[in-house]
Design an enzyme around this catalytic site. Structure first.
Site, PDB file in Angstrom:
ATOM      1  N   LYS A  20       0.839  -1.177  -0.237  1.00  0.00           N
ATOM      2  CA  LYS A  20      -0.018  -0.099  -0.141  1.00  0.00           C
ATOM      3  C   LYS A  20       1.053   1.173   0.125  1.00  0.00           C
ATOM      4  O   LYS A  20       1.853   1.192   0.693  1.00  0.00           O
ATOM      5  CB  LYS A  20      -0.788  -0.044   1.400  1.00  0.00           C
ATOM      6  N   SER A  33      -9.494   1.588   3.082  1.00  0.00           N
ATOM      7  CA  SER A  33      -8.646   2.339   2.199  1.00  0.00           C
ATOM      8  C   SER A  33      -7.665   1.596   1.436  1.00  0.00           C
ATOM      9  O   SER A  33      -7.033   2.030   0.523  1.00  0.00           O
ATOM     10  CB  SER A  33      -8.156   3.620   2.950  1.00  0.00           C
ATOM     11  N   SER A  82     -10.016  -0.823   7.108  1.00  0.00           N
ATOM     12  CA  SER A  82      -9.553  -0.631   5.806  1.00  0.00           C
ATOM     13  C   SER A  82      -8.707  -1.679   5.122  1.00  0.00           C
ATOM     14  O   SER A  82      -8.325  -1.451   3.960  1.00  0.00           O
ATOM     15  CB  SER A  82      -8.158   0.727   5.754  1.00  0.00           C
TER      16      SER A  82
END
Lengths: 489, 486
Positions: free
Chosen positions: B76, B151, B175
């Site tokens: 990420k 997210s 997330s």
């Protein structure tokens, strides 16, 4: 004419002498090139996290123990949020609600010889900010983050001081404690100690405090006294002229010797304090605190008492010699080397301090080491040299003669032939020569009334000492001369 | 080879069926062909990946390969990586290259893994749909009209589309788990403090936690073992031994006590999702587990408490993005205040600004006690709810999200978006671990079963999830999007 009372409280910021910063491993050394001592954590780069320096915690606790303060089991770091270019994270990590040191007290010496206790409200740990450099950047501002993250102990007093002198004495007492503990170098010129001074005045006898002004960032004992003196006068004048003091932040300008209101929006700031989620609460177990307490060095008050009681020094001498740890350490090393506390005290406060003052040197920078001075005194005590020669030897040591070792005094004595002559035969030979060379003076001596002769002998002593280049033992010279001259009468 | 799990790939590499370089090249090719549509990567680091693959192959040649050597994955874009842009999904950091690697990145490199790049995300991890990215929304590989969740939406979509067998995500309020559920993969949020946060750009420091996202629980176990552990650079990481999470995967579930929080099956839950979750629970019963209802009475307070605490921390954490030292700086600032205002106004997106404003407000003088202090009290109650529940049962189960993935652009109202996280947010407030595993579909869109355990019960969660995957095949399904004919 109204009588006024001054009320003063101090916030003293002490830079702790840790090797690395409070939340990072970067060095805290002073004077490096800008931004060379700022690591990713100090720069506030995305993703970095603080790690508390254990040494800073230990130092803060030591201070707390030295002022007999409460040491809470738990203290918490909070974030103080505001934007400024030299504050990289946009918040300062400090302790707002749960400081590491609770209430304590500091004793100060008053001019009348008495003492007074000044209460300390609390002391907390925090990180210093960087520095904004406004010169040399053609209208722009340079940022140096070397200082960012330097550990500070902020010591907040109660408003217990009633004069500029008391405030200076308090600041000196704090300075003495932190340098004794070795938790700060106390170097005010380099900013290792600075303070914010809260000053107000009130009519004598009034219970409530007047409105205070805060004078920021005063960085010398002298400036503290002068800033307060100016501010007190300003406030009294203002009130007597029908005005009122406004609560504000002021700056002391040493060049013009005045305080000025700062144009700042800081007063309106809401710092939005909240507990820093990146740091765990600091939990001190009793054993840890006890260990620090057991290992506290001797503090100024204790040392002064010991110098008087165990070493037999006068109150004045004990006070002077315990005023700073450097002075006390030097004195004690001299004393240990020569074995005589009174002689050590006389030399340190006399010959040595005189020479240091003339050259404007601190005792740490003395060209004569404590071991050298102690050896020199020992040589007086064991009659190797006389007092006059000792001053010569001291001067030689001051000038770097003698090879720099602890026994440099011996080398100087040897090289200059200052060893005291105590051999009776040698002294008698010199006396005989002087008598032979001074027929007129001998005649005068003989003709004088016996009670006048005592004074006249001085001439002969001087001649013999001169002949011995100062090395003859003056007591022996005196006695032998008297004997020989009286034999001639 | 893009369909294989990490475990299978490790076996193939060890057997010499293909090299790490061949595997890396194959996946880079898929990213090249498919990610234009999907938008799951912000940066693809092909050169570094091939160099790492070669180093892994060489290590294997020397007989020095570990269990993760040569395995590809993605990070990420919230994890700092030296020499590669770390944007956090924000224009603010579009020009930012960290001079250091996050601890998690260092650990994965040391384990010999091969990072293919940095995945898309909601800006500063604030969002539940991946629509808040400066780099544009990510599409859900199961249905290109749907969001992948957020997210960590880029990480979830990349794994689901077979661009990479596993990815690392972060989870502050769901997330990892919610995008894992939306994309039909397995995602674990470890206990707070289990994985170092050093080098992971902070959103809400007391809630953020990194974790693995992969096709199977077994793969998550493998990855968690590599990234977990105490880090002297993160004071909130916990000094506690890291067990071999793969060693207990096959333990029997006979006698396992499962609690179903009644608050997780109430109003607002899509009946089709409820049905899928109930079917999964039946599987557990067939494996010897017992099921009972439990209560987490403060569940309804989780979202309000979260939206006080997280923005408060965020408002402070994001102060460092001021245009002074790094990141976006406005053109020709007239003075310092102008520099601050315009750099931040231009650099941050809508949702980030909204949360900074909320946080600044709740921390303000006069509001602090009513909001922040109260929210912390609620947080303790929520934590206590879980501790009480774990006195009665071993694990809790429920849906990861009240609905399957919603349509791109469907949730325009921030509050309706916040309500999506109803089942995931309390877990972060309590600091406990949670995992989402594929448990069926509603139409084309996957459903996730969330399993929760007590603090540091990751090994148990992974065992419970793995046993389900031994008895079901939802995790083996692949979206049509991934089935390219090349």
């Amino acid at each position: 004419m109204m009588e006024w009372e001054t009320v003063i409280g101090l916030e003293v910021h002490v830079q702790l002498a840790t090797k690395s910063k409070i939340f990072s491993g970067a060095s805290t050394a002073f004077g490096a090139e800008p931004n060379t001592q700022a690591c990713a954590v100090d720069l506030g780069l995305p993703g970095v996290l603080p790690v508390l320096n254990e040494q800073a915690v230990a130092m803060a606790v030591q201070f707390g123990l030295a002022i007999h303060a409460e040491i809470p089991e738990v203290s918490v770091f909070d974030r103080k949020n505001y934007f400024y270019p030299d504050l990289p994270k946009g918040y300062q990590t400090s302790q707002m609600y749960h400081p590491i040191v609770g209430a304590g007290e500091v004793e100060i010496a008053l001019d009348d010889g008495g003492t007074k206790r000044i209460r300390v409200h609390h002391a907390h740990l925090e990180e210093d900010a960087g520095k904004s450099l406004h010169e040399d950047f053609h209208g722009m501002t340079g940022i140096d983050l070397n200082r960012a993250g330097t550990p500070l102990l902020e010591i907040v007093s109660e408003p217990d001081m009633r004069s500029a002198k008391e405030a200076a004495a308090y600041l000196k007492a704090i300075h003495s404690i932190v340098t004794y503990l070795g938790i700060s170098d106390g170097n005010m010129a380099e900013g290792s100690m600075r303070c914010d001074v809260n000053v107000s005045v009130r009519p004598k006898g009034q219970a409530e405090f007047g409105t205070r002004a805060e004078i920021k960032n005063v960085n010398s004992f002298r400036f503290v006294e002068r800033a307060i003196a100016y501010e007190v006068e300003r406030q009294i004048e203002l009130i007597e002229d029908g005005g009122r003091v406004v609560q504000e932040t002021r700056l002391y300008d040493p060049e013009r010797d005045e305080t000025r209101g700062m144009r700042t929006k800081e007063e309106a700031n809401d710092y939005r304090y909240f507990p820093c989620p990146d740091l765990l609460p600091v939990v001190l177990d009793q054993a840890y605190v006890d260990h620090l307490r057991d290992n506290l060095p001797e503090l100024p008050d204790e040392k002064r008492t010991r110098f008087q009681e165990a070493l037999g020094l006068s109150a004045y001498d004990a006070g002077v010699l315990s005023a700073s740890r450097a002075m006390a350490d030097y004195f004690e090393a001299v004393k240990d080397a020569c074995g005589d506390a009174k002689q050590a005290a006389n030399w340190v406060m006399g010959e040595l301090s005189g020479a240091l003052n003339r050259e404007g040197l601190a005792i740490e920078d003395s060209p004569v080491s404590a071991a050298q001075l102690g050896r020199l005194i020992a040589r007086v005590l064991d009659d190797t040299i006389n007092g006059k020669a000792a001053k010569q030897v001291f001067q030689a040591l001051w000038n770097g003669e003698g090879g720099g070792q602890a026994d440099a005094a011996d080398a100087v004595i040897e090289a200059k032939g200052l060893k005291q002559v105590t051999d009776t035969g040698a002294i008698e030979a010199m006396i005989d020569q002087v008598i032979a060379d001074s027929p007129a003076q001998v005649a005068q001596y003989r003709d004088a009334e016996p009670d006048k002769r005592g004074k006249m002998i001085g001439y002969f002593v001087g001649q013999v000492m001169k002949a011995s280049r100062g090395t003859a033992n003056p007591q022996q010279v005196n006695a032998l001369l008297k004997e020989k001259l009286d034999a001639l009468c | 080879m893009h369909d294989k799990t990490l475990r299978e790939l490790a076996a193939s590499l060890e057997a010499g069926e293909f090299s790490s370089r061949e595997l890396t090249q194959a996946l880079l090719g898929r990213i090249d062909r498919l990610d234009g549509e999907l938008n799951s990567f912000i940066s693809v680091t092909a050169d570094q990946a091939l160099a790492a693959a070669d180093a892994a192959d060489a290590a294997r040649g020397r007989g020095e390969a570990g269990p993760l050597t040569g395995l590809p994955l993605a990070l990420k874009d919230i994890f700092c990586t030296r020499g590669v842009k770390t944007s956090c999904g924000s224009k603010m950091l579009d020009n930012f290259e960290a001079p250091y690697d996050a601890t998690l990145v260092e650990k994965l490199q040391a384990a010999g893994t091969v990072s293919l790049g940095k995945t898309n995300m909601d800006e500063f991890a604030m969002g539940s749909s991946n629509e808040n990215s400066f780099y544009g929304p990510v599409k859900n590989p199961w249905d290109l009209g749907a969001v992948p969740g957020g997210s960590s939406g880029g990480s979830a979509a990349a794994v689901a589309a077979g661009l990479v067998p596993a990815a690392l995500g972060t989870d502050t309020g769901g997330s990892i788990r919610q995008p894992a559920a939306f994309c039909g993969i397995t995602g674990l949020k470890p206990t707070y403090g289990r994985v170092s946060r050093y080098g992971m750009i902070a959103y809400a420091s007391s809630l953020d936690q990194a974790g693995p996202m992969a096709r199977t629980a077994a793969d998550c176990a493998l990855l968690l073992g590599a990234i977990a552990g105490h880090d002297v650079r993160d004071s909130t990481s916990v000094a506690r031994g890291v067990p071999d999470y793969t060693a207990t995967l096959d333990d029997s579930l006979s006698g396992l006590k499962i609690g179903l929080p009644k608050e997780y099956f109430g109003e607002g839950l899509d009946p089709a999702v409820a049905e899928a979750v109930q079917a999964a629970i039946k599987v557990y019963e067939s494996l010897g587990a017992t099921v009972r209802e439990v209560s987490l009475p403060h569940t309804h307070l989780a979202i309000p408490a979260y939206y006080v605490i997280a923005p408060a921390e965020a408002s402070s954490n994001l102060s460092r993005f001021d245009g002074v030292r790094f990141g976006h700086r406005c053109e020709d600032p007239s003075d310092l205040i102008d520099l601050y205002k315009r750099s931040r106004a231009e650099g941050f997106g809508e949702e980030v600004k909204r949360r900074i404003l909320i946080g600044t407000h709740t921390l303000s003088e006069g509001f602090f006690d009513a909001y922040y202090t109260k929210a912390q009290q609620v947080r303790r109650l929520i934590r206590q709810d879980f501790l009480d529940a774990f006195e009665e049962v071993d694990v809790l189960m429920g849906p990861a999200s009240p609905t399957p993935a919603f349509d791109l652009g469907a949730n325009k109202d921030p509050v309706s978006m916040y309500l999506q996280d109803i089942y995931t947010i309390a877990i972060n407030l309590a600091g406990i671990p949670g995992i989402s595993v594929p448990a069926g579909f509603v139409g084309k869109r996957p459903v996730g079963l969330q399993i929760l355990g007590s603090h540091f019960a990751e090994a148990q969660l992974l065992n419970v999830a793995h046993q389900f995957q031994q008895a079901s095949d939802w995790h083996l399904r692949r979206p049509d999007f991934a089935k390219e004919t090349a």
